[in-house]
Design an enzyme around this catalytic site. Structure first.
Site, PDB file in Angstrom:
ATOM      1  CG  HIS A   1      -0.309   0.023   2.890  1.00  7.22           C
ATOM      2  ND1 HIS A   1       0.078   1.086   3.196  1.00  7.22           N
ATOM      3  CD2 HIS A   1      -0.057  -0.925   3.462  1.00  7.22           C
ATOM      4  CE1 HIS A   1       0.529   0.782   4.303  1.00  7.22           C
ATOM      5  NE2 HIS A   1       0.478  -0.428   4.450  1.00  7.22           N
TER       6      HIS A   1
ATOM      7  CG  ASP B   1      -3.088   3.516   2.455  1.00  3.02           C
ATOM      8  OD1 ASP B   1      -2.570   2.606   2.027  1.00  3.02           O
ATOM      9  OD2 ASP B   1      -4.109   3.383   3.396  1.00  3.02           O
TER      10      ASP B   1
ATOM     11  CG  ASP C   1       2.761   0.106   8.029  1.00  2.00           C
ATOM     12  OD1 ASP C   1       2.586  -0.255   6.873  1.00  2.00           O
ATOM     13  OD2 ASP C   1       1.977   0.447   8.902  1.00  2.00           O
TER      14      ASP C   1
ATOM     15  CD  GLU D   1      -2.922  -2.214   5.437  1.00  2.00           C
ATOM     16  OE1 GLU D   1      -3.107  -3.335   6.164  1.00  2.00           O
ATOM     17  OE2 GLU D   1      -2.414  -1.245   5.905  1.00  2.00           O
ATOM     18  CD  GLU D   2      -1.800   1.826   7.654  1.00  2.00           C
ATOM     19  OE1 GLU D   2      -2.295   1.393   8.409  1.00  2.00           O
ATOM     20  OE2 GLU D   2      -0.552   1.427   7.509  1.00  2.00           O
TER      21      GLU D   2
ATOM     22  CD  GLU E   1       1.135  -4.323   5.970  1.00  2.00           C
ATOM     23  OE1 GLU E   1       1.656  -3.407   6.789  1.00  2.00           O
ATOM     24  OE2 GLU E   1       0.348  -3.589   5.074  1.00  2.00           O
TER      25      GLU E   1
ATOM     26  CG  HIS F   1       0.936   2.972  12.502  1.00  2.00           C
ATOM     27  ND1 HIS F   1      -0.500   2.330  12.485  1.00  2.00           N
ATOM     28  CD2 HIS F   1       1.235   2.508  11.135  1.00  2.00           C
ATOM     29  CE1 HIS F   1      -0.904   1.678  11.670  1.00  2.00           C
ATOM     30  NE2 HIS F   1       0.220   1.752  10.590  1.00  2.00           N
TER      31      HIS F   1
HETATM   32 ZN   LIG Z   1       0.914  -1.490   6.287  1.00  2.00          ZN
END
Ligand SMILES: [Zn+2]
Length: 372
Positions: free
Chosen positions: A67, A69, A98, A131-132, A160, A345
């Site tokens: 992903h 995003d 990520d 995805e997020e 991931e 994150h």
């Molecule tokens: Zn991810």
């Protein structure tokens, strides 16, 4: 520039692609893939930009899923979240681990592999911008399109972040499922001194919850931890001390292994609660079913590629939260291997530059082994 994962990861980080924004990230990727000879299919669903790109048409077909995003940066960064700074040997930015770093490493790996000649099989990328977020207009929809268009791969690697501390720690071969339930038990309101004229829903709820937590749902399996049920809230909100309330509510979450499905757990919840309450509502949402890619040729291929490059034997694991691999598992063998997830994150998300090069080498080894 060519086959350099670092400059590509920087270019991707500089696209502010907080879900569902794309910020130009997918154009950066699809341009690079088109120049390598990939056929790129942009697949926009709703607000979400996605694409599927494939090089070659022959089997075997290996797909990389990822992903572009990212989650919102929050505040307090030392390095700009969308600046792509390199400091003290690490690349900083939202998405560094990520998972823009891994996406960049995969594209660089493809560049390494195709410069030796056309691969013996085909390579594809399934890239989503959702995805997020709610994940409704992303991987699920692209997979439907892939099925309709004869593009389902033989195996799929999801990039991931899987490694807790160092590259080579863990390959994820499955994930637990997750289910949320809200239970509302109804009774008959009344005076606490005259309980025979009432029907206390709190007592019924307490008995139902005790039954649900009385014994473990299972003992775990070779590849999964035991299923866990956690009550997260019990809500009555009764302000009076002398009134039996009319209803009581509770919420719970179940993280379950592949001995259960969302449907089987729903049935078990319903049957257990029904033994204690005549009238109740049960509202269940399944955010993901459990899945497992049984160790076999694909996981062996991944493990040996990781070992070849890092000298380490990765653990096969099913822990952690959910990922888009849960959707891909309905179509083909899928496993996950990416960067170290320690800062994902978080503020000042970063990845060692050396890890980007090592992951590129690992992905190239995976491609060479899969398309040998
Ligand atoms: Zn991810």
């Amino acid at each position: 520039m060519y086959a350099d994962p670092v400059s590509l990861a920087q270019a991707l980080i500089r696209c502010a692609s907080v879900t569902p924004a794309d910020g130009g990230a997918q154009a950066v990727l699809s341009g690079r893939l088109a120049r390598l000879g990939f056929t790129v299919h942009p697949l926009r669903f709703g607000e979400t930009e996605n694409f599927f790109a494939r090089l070659g048409t022959a089997a075997p077909h290996i797909c990389f899923a990822g992903h572009t995003d990212v989650v919102p940066p929050g505040t307090g960064w030392q390095h700009g979240p969308f600046a792509g700074d390199i400091a003290e040997g690490a690349l900083f930015g939202r998405g560094a681990c990520d998972m823009k770093g891994a996406v960049a490493a995969f594209v660089a790996a493809v560049e390494h592999v195709v410069k030796d000649g056309a691969p013996n099989g085909s390579i594809s990328l399934l890239i989503t911008g959702d995805e997020e977020g709610p994940a409704t207009d992303g991987t699920v929809r692209v997979l439907e399109w892939m099925q309709q268009n004869g593009q389902i791969p033989d195996m799929c690697l999801v990039g991931e972040p899987t490694n807790p501390k160092a590259l080579g720690d863990v390959i994820k071969i499955g994930r637990r499922g997750s289910l949320n339930a809200t239970i509302t038990v109804y009774g008959v309101q009344g005076h606490v001194a005259y309980p025979h004229r009432a029907d206390n829903p709190v007592h019924r709820m307490v008995a139902a919850l005790a039954a649900l937590t009385a014994s473990p749902l299972d003992e775990g399996t070779d590849w999964f931890e035991p299923t866990g049920l956690q009550i997260t809230s019990i809500d009555v909100g009764n302000p009076a001390m002398n009134v039996i309330p009319a209803q009581a509510a509770a919420r719970l979450n179940i993280r379950f292994n592949d001995r259960h499905t969302g449907a089987s757990l729903r049935q078990w919840l319903h049957g257990t609660i029904a033994q204690h309450a005549a009238q109740f509502d049960l509202d269940v949402t399944v955010s993901g079913e459990a899945f497992l890619t049984k160790p076999g040729p694909f996981t062996a291929l991944l493990s040996s590629a990781v070992h070849k490059i890092t000298g380490r034997t990765p653990r096969l694991d099913t822990g952690g939260g959910t990922s888009d691999a849960r959707f891909i598992s309905r179509y083909c063998a899928v496993a996950e291997f990416g960067l170290v997830g320690a800062t994902m994150h978080k503020v000042d998300e970063n990845v060692p530059v050396a890890d980007l090069h090592t992951l590129t080498d690992i992905y190239a080894a995976v491609l060479r082994a899969a398309l040998a």
